[in-house]
Design a protein around this motif. Structure first.
Motif, PDB file in Angstrom:
ATOM      1  N   ALA A  85      37.492  -4.305 -54.490  1.00 59.45           N
ATOM      2  CA  ALA A  85      36.470  -3.665 -55.309  1.00 59.45           C
ATOM      3  C   ALA A  85      36.115  -4.592 -56.473  1.00 59.45           C
ATOM      4  O   ALA A  85      36.947  -5.403 -56.907  1.00 59.45           O
ATOM      5  N   THR A  87      35.995  -4.204 -59.567  1.00 59.63           N
ATOM      6  CA  THR A  87      36.868  -4.130 -60.745  1.00 59.63           C
ATOM      7  C   THR A  87      38.136  -4.976 -60.599  1.00 59.63           C
ATOM      8  O   THR A  87      38.833  -5.217 -61.574  1.00 59.63           O
ATOM      9  N   LEU A  88      38.430  -5.411 -59.376  1.00 59.91           N
ATOM     10  CA  LEU A  88      39.587  -6.294 -59.189  1.00 59.91           C
ATOM     11  C   LEU A  88      39.225  -7.742 -59.503  1.00 59.91           C
ATOM     12  O   LEU A  88      40.096  -8.612 -59.536  1.00 59.91           O
ATOM     13  N   GLY A  89      37.953  -8.008 -59.705  1.00 57.70           N
ATOM     14  CA  GLY A  89      37.517  -9.311 -60.209  1.00 57.70           C
ATOM     15  C   GLY A  89      37.931 -10.499 -59.362  1.00 57.70           C
ATOM     16  O   GLY A  89      38.343 -11.532 -59.899  1.00 57.70           O
ATOM     17  N   ALA A 142      35.717   9.758 -50.876  1.00 53.14           N
ATOM     18  CA  ALA A 142      36.548   8.633 -50.441  1.00 53.14           C
ATOM     19  C   ALA A 142      37.312   8.945 -49.157  1.00 53.14           C
ATOM     20  O   ALA A 142      37.406   8.115 -48.261  1.00 53.14           O
ATOM     21  N   MET A 187      45.125  -3.743 -46.142  1.00 53.71           N
ATOM     22  CA  MET A 187      45.673  -3.483 -47.470  1.00 53.71           C
ATOM     23  C   MET A 187      45.647  -4.750 -48.322  1.00 53.71           C
ATOM     24  O   MET A 187      45.460  -4.695 -49.538  1.00 53.71           O
ATOM     25  N   GLY A 191      43.249  -4.312 -51.287  1.00 51.94           N
ATOM     26  CA  GLY A 191      44.130  -3.896 -52.374  1.00 51.94           C
ATOM     27  C   GLY A 191      44.956  -5.008 -52.978  1.00 51.94           C
ATOM     28  O   GLY A 191      45.626  -4.813 -53.985  1.00 51.94           O
ATOM     29  N   VAL A 193      47.683  -6.393 -51.903  1.00 48.38           N
ATOM     30  CA  VAL A 193      49.114  -6.078 -51.901  1.00 48.38           C
ATOM     31  C   VAL A 193      49.713  -6.407 -50.533  1.00 48.38           C
ATOM     32  O   VAL A 193      49.007  -6.500 -49.530  1.00 48.38           O
TER      33      VAL A 193
ATOM     34  N   PRO B  13      41.522  -8.999 -62.708  1.00 45.63           N
ATOM     35  CA  PRO B  13      41.194  -7.569 -62.712  1.00 45.63           C
ATOM     36  C   PRO B  13      41.032  -6.994 -64.112  1.00 45.63           C
ATOM     37  O   PRO B  13      41.530  -7.566 -65.084  1.00 45.63           O
ATOM     38  N   ASP B  14      40.322  -5.861 -64.165  1.00 47.14           N
ATOM     39  CA  ASP B  14      40.288  -5.086 -65.399  1.00 47.14           C
ATOM     40  C   ASP B  14      41.729  -4.656 -65.713  1.00 47.14           C
ATOM     41  O   ASP B  14      42.592  -4.679 -64.847  1.00 47.14           O
ATOM     42  N   LEU B  29      45.914  -1.152 -60.475  1.00 46.82           N
ATOM     43  CA  LEU B  29      44.772  -1.948 -60.926  1.00 46.82           C
ATOM     44  C   LEU B  29      43.489  -1.195 -60.569  1.00 46.82           C
ATOM     45  O   LEU B  29      43.400  -0.590 -59.498  1.00 46.82           O
ATOM     46  N   PRO B  30      42.506  -1.220 -61.455  1.00 48.91           N
ATOM     47  CA  PRO B  30      41.245  -0.536 -61.158  1.00 48.91           C
ATOM     48  C   PRO B  30      40.640  -1.087 -59.865  1.00 48.91           C
ATOM     49  O   PRO B  30      40.487  -2.298 -59.721  1.00 48.91           O
ATOM     50  N   GLY B  31      40.338  -0.196 -58.931  1.00 50.17           N
ATOM     51  CA  GLY B  31      39.790  -0.647 -57.656  1.00 50.17           C
ATOM     52  C   GLY B  31      40.796  -0.591 -56.525  1.00 50.17           C
ATOM     53  O   GLY B  31      40.442  -0.738 -55.362  1.00 50.17           O
ATOM     54  N   GLN B  32      42.083  -0.380 -56.857  1.00 48.43           N
ATOM     55  CA  GLN B  32      43.081  -0.220 -55.802  1.00 48.43           C
ATOM     56  C   GLN B  32      43.125   1.233 -55.331  1.00 48.43           C
ATOM     57  O   GLN B  32      42.870   2.154 -56.106  1.00 48.43           O
ATOM     58  N   THR B  33      43.477   1.411 -54.063  1.00 49.87           N
ATOM     59  CA  THR B  33      43.734   2.764 -53.582  1.00 49.87           C
ATOM     60  C   THR B  33      45.126   3.190 -54.057  1.00 49.87           C
ATOM     61  O   THR B  33      45.919   2.361 -54.515  1.00 49.87           O
ATOM     62  N   ALA B  36      47.701   1.248 -52.153  1.00 52.64           N
ATOM     63  CA  ALA B  36      47.859  -0.137 -52.614  1.00 52.64           C
ATOM     64  C   ALA B  36      48.696  -0.174 -53.888  1.00 52.64           C
ATOM     65  O   ALA B  36      49.570  -1.037 -54.050  1.00 52.64           O
ATOM     66  N   VAL B  83      41.939   6.899 -50.893  1.00 50.94           N
ATOM     67  CA  VAL B  83      41.590   7.481 -52.199  1.00 50.94           C
ATOM     68  C   VAL B  83      41.843   6.475 -53.320  1.00 50.94           C
ATOM     69  O   VAL B  83      42.956   5.962 -53.460  1.00 50.94           O
ATOM     70  N   PRO B  84      40.820   6.154 -54.120  1.00 53.10           N
ATOM     71  CA  PRO B  84      41.018   5.226 -55.233  1.00 53.10           C
ATOM     72  C   PRO B  84      41.950   5.831 -56.283  1.00 53.10           C
ATOM     73  O   PRO B  84      41.880   7.032 -56.558  1.00 53.10           O
TER      74      PRO B  84
END
Lengths: 533, 104
Positions: A85, A87-89, A142, A187, A191, A193, B13-14, B29-33, B36, B83-84
């Motif tokens: 996403a 926001t993860l930059g 979601a 993932m 994510g 991770v 990340p933010d 972290l913002p944007g992770q489910t 995650a 789900v975020p």
């Protein structure tokens, strides 16, 4: 807006950049619930925003159709181009991808197009109405739990729903730390991770090489890649290899990464047991004979804290199967949709592209999506398809399809894999049905197919509707004979709350999205009634 | 420097925020489910099965297998891999079908 059929430019002509952006759709999560309940109609609804769906949606939109692109994710790209996403930059999202520029190009075309990209839309059913138009029913949010189900109408439908991963059970595969190979990749891609620090990658198919090289690049130790097939079967069809050099290059890129990270690849081997009480502590890897039967005395233990396992991909086709689309058996024992030269299914007005017709990768999916988008525009705008412009696409599609069939055959599970199972190995993860109960249903109670096994044991009756256990149950039901491919017959593509079904009344209103009531697609012969489940 | 997923993609990340798992704080972290964030904290299981009471977590990672069902802010059967995570989300281990309060 809808282009009128009297426009002179040929459907294969240059994209028209002057189309104003459509405004009938709304992005889920950006409006209050009440506003999202409205029914809207388009020329074309595309389900799935991966490589095939993106290509199909932008191609059709550039040729003048009003298009809604429905996708469960918040971002385009599907599974192959899944990425973090914003926001993860991530400054270098391409580091986790092959051929990222192709996706960047599709995304640019999407941004420049009039396509309404509806995120967080989980399509649970599509239906053909009496006037020949389609309705797509979707849950939103979601995970589909937002209180705003929608119905979207269309004159044509393009299914680009991709695939999910095939699993073959083995003792210990339900332990935490055992994840799908595609799951680990997903993932990681979105994510950032990992499921552990020492991750064995196992199963069958080229995806394993990509997963192992991603995991290693991201810092995991990968003690081994364990591939059940040999790679020799590819050599039996040199023509498909020679005519698809990009596939060879892709394999070499992954192989080089594995060599760089010192990851050994073991062919003709499988993880036949996972050790640990509450999570993975080690796996046993055994050699396989030609039929994938474990060879006694060859088991070697490898310490690890996670296992990423998968046996290739299964086309996700239940939306099409539910409305009666014909399927074809693929070389690896899965079902794909039977499609014509321009990607139309046996049900008129329903096209499909990408993995739905058989798993073949992102490049093939793009070609098929583009082809379908053009064919749909030609049909709806009442023009002849520009033969010259699609001939090249069709040739590329056919060439890549040929390779896909070779790949499918090379990694088809051997009949001996059920030798990995003990009677207490759970086959169905959702309903916790062990192999012994399935075998009993077959040997003692006379079950001969997966459906009967389901009725007798509940295997395949749980949350995932047989996606995780489908192959295994089919193989066990066949009892040594050639298994029937899992039917992929699911009346609901995702679980639907009863309240949503109860609220299904009233007609679908045409909306300002089109210039008046939608015209039915010119009929052709063939059954269009939904098949009873 | 050790190779990490964040380092691989050059992520900036933010700022992280906190969620909880069975009452203990977990950074996200913002944007992770949710899944995650839990994996990031080394947590691989967040429900137990109906029959055997066995631990389960994320398996397919793409919303198809339903192994990752969790109780989130009191609501059971949310797919954690989809789900975020949001600041303050409280994930609790889901026992079986998650509807014990219904007495079924």
């Amino acid at each position: 807006m809808t282009a009128s059929a009297s426009e002179p430019d040929d459907v294969a002509g240059p994209p028209s950049a002057s189309e104003p952006k459509g405004s009938a759709g709304t992005v889920a999560d950006s409006l209050p619930d009440a506003a999202r309940r409205s029914d809207v109609s388009y020329d074309l609804v595309v389900v799935g925003a991966g490589s095939a769906g993106l290509a199909g949606a932008v191609a059709a939109s550039e040729l003048g159709l009003s298009v809604a692109l429905l996708d469960s994710s918040t971002q385009p790209g599907g599974q192959f181009y899944r990425h973090p996403a914003p926001t993860l930059g991530a400054v270098r999202p391409e580091a986790l991808h092959h051929d990222w520029s192709a996706f960047a190009d599709l995304r640019r075309r999407l941004d420049a197009s009039g396509v309404d990209h509806l995120t967080g839309h989980h399509v649970w059913s599509v239906a053909k109405e009496t006037d020949g138009t389609w309705t797509a029913h979707a849950l939103t949010g979601a995970d589909g739990s937002a209180d705003a189900p929608v119905r979207i109408g269309a004159r044509a439908l393009l299914l680009a729903t991709g695939a999910y991963e095939r699993q073959l059970p083995f003792p210990g595969w339900t332990l935490p730390g055992v994840v799908g190979a595609g799951g680990a990749q997903a993932m990681l891609k979105s994510g950032l991770v990992l499921p552990g620090r020492r991750i064995v990658v196992a199963g069958s198919g080229p995806l394993l090489l990509a997963v192992a090289s991603s995991l290693a690049s991201a810092g995991a130790r990968v003690p081994a890649v364990v591939e059940a097939a040999g790679y020799l079967r590819y050599g039996r069809t040199p023509r498909a290899l020679v005519t698809n050099p990009r596939k060879a290059v892709e394999a070499l890129v992954h192989a080089a990464a594995l060599a760089r990270h010192r990851v050994p690849v073991r062919l003709r081997s499988a993880v036949t047991e996972v050790h640990g009480t509450d999570r993975v502590e080690a796996v046993t890897v055994s050699r396989l004979d030609r039929d994938w039967r474990p060879v006694r005395g060859t088991g070697r233990r490898i310490a690890c804290d996670a296992l990423a396992v998968g046996h290739g991909l299964v086309p996700q086709i239940e939306l099409a199967v539910a409305v009666g689309c014909s399927t074809r058996a693929l070389p690896d024992g899965t079902l794909g949709l039977a499609l014509d030269a321009l990607q139309e299914s046996s049900v008129p007005g329903l096209w499909a592209a990408g993995e739905t017709g058989g798993v073949g990768g992102a490049e093939l999916a793009r070609a098929e999506g583009e082809l379908a988008g053009r064919a749909i525009a030609a049909r709806l705008l009442g023009r002849r398809t520009g033969v010259g412009a699609t001939a090249g696409l069709r040739r590329r599609r056919d060439r890549m399809r040929a390779f896909a069939d070779v790949m499918s055959a090379a990694h088809a599970p051997g009949p001996g894999w059920t030798g990995w199972l003990t009677d207490d190995t759970d086959v169905c993860r959702c309903e916790e049905v062990p192999a012994g109960r399935v075998r009993e249903a077959v040997a003692e109670l006379g079950a001969r197919d997966a459906r009967t096994v389901k009725l007798l044991t509940r295997a395949g009756m749980g949350w995932c509707q047989g996606r995780m256990c489908g192959t295994a149950v089919s193989c066990l039901a066949a009892d040594g004979a050639t298994p029937e491919p899992p039917s992929e017959r699911r009346p609901f593509a995702v679980p639907v709350p009863l309240a949503v079904l109860a609220a299904l009344d009233g007609p679908l209103d045409p909306t300002p999205a089109s210039d008046g009531p939608p015209d039915p697609i010119p009929a052709s012969d063939g059954p269009t009634d939904p098949v009873p489940s | 420097m050790a190779r990490t997923p964040i380092g691989l993609v050059g992520a900036q990340p933010d700022p992280p925020f906190e969620i909880t798992f069975d009452g203990r704080p977990v950074p996200a972290l913002p944007g992770q489910t949710l899944a995650a964030a839990l994996w990031g904290a080394g947590i691989l299981a967040w429900r137990t099965t109906r029959d055997g009471g066995r631990p389960r977590g994320a398996f397919c990672g793409i919303g198809q297998c339903y192994d990752c069902l969790a109780t989130v802010n009191g609501e059971p059967n949310r797919r954690a891999c989809l789900v975020p995570a949001r600041p303050g989300d409280a994930i609790t281990t889901q026992e079986g079908h998650g509807h014990d309060r219904l007495g079924v």
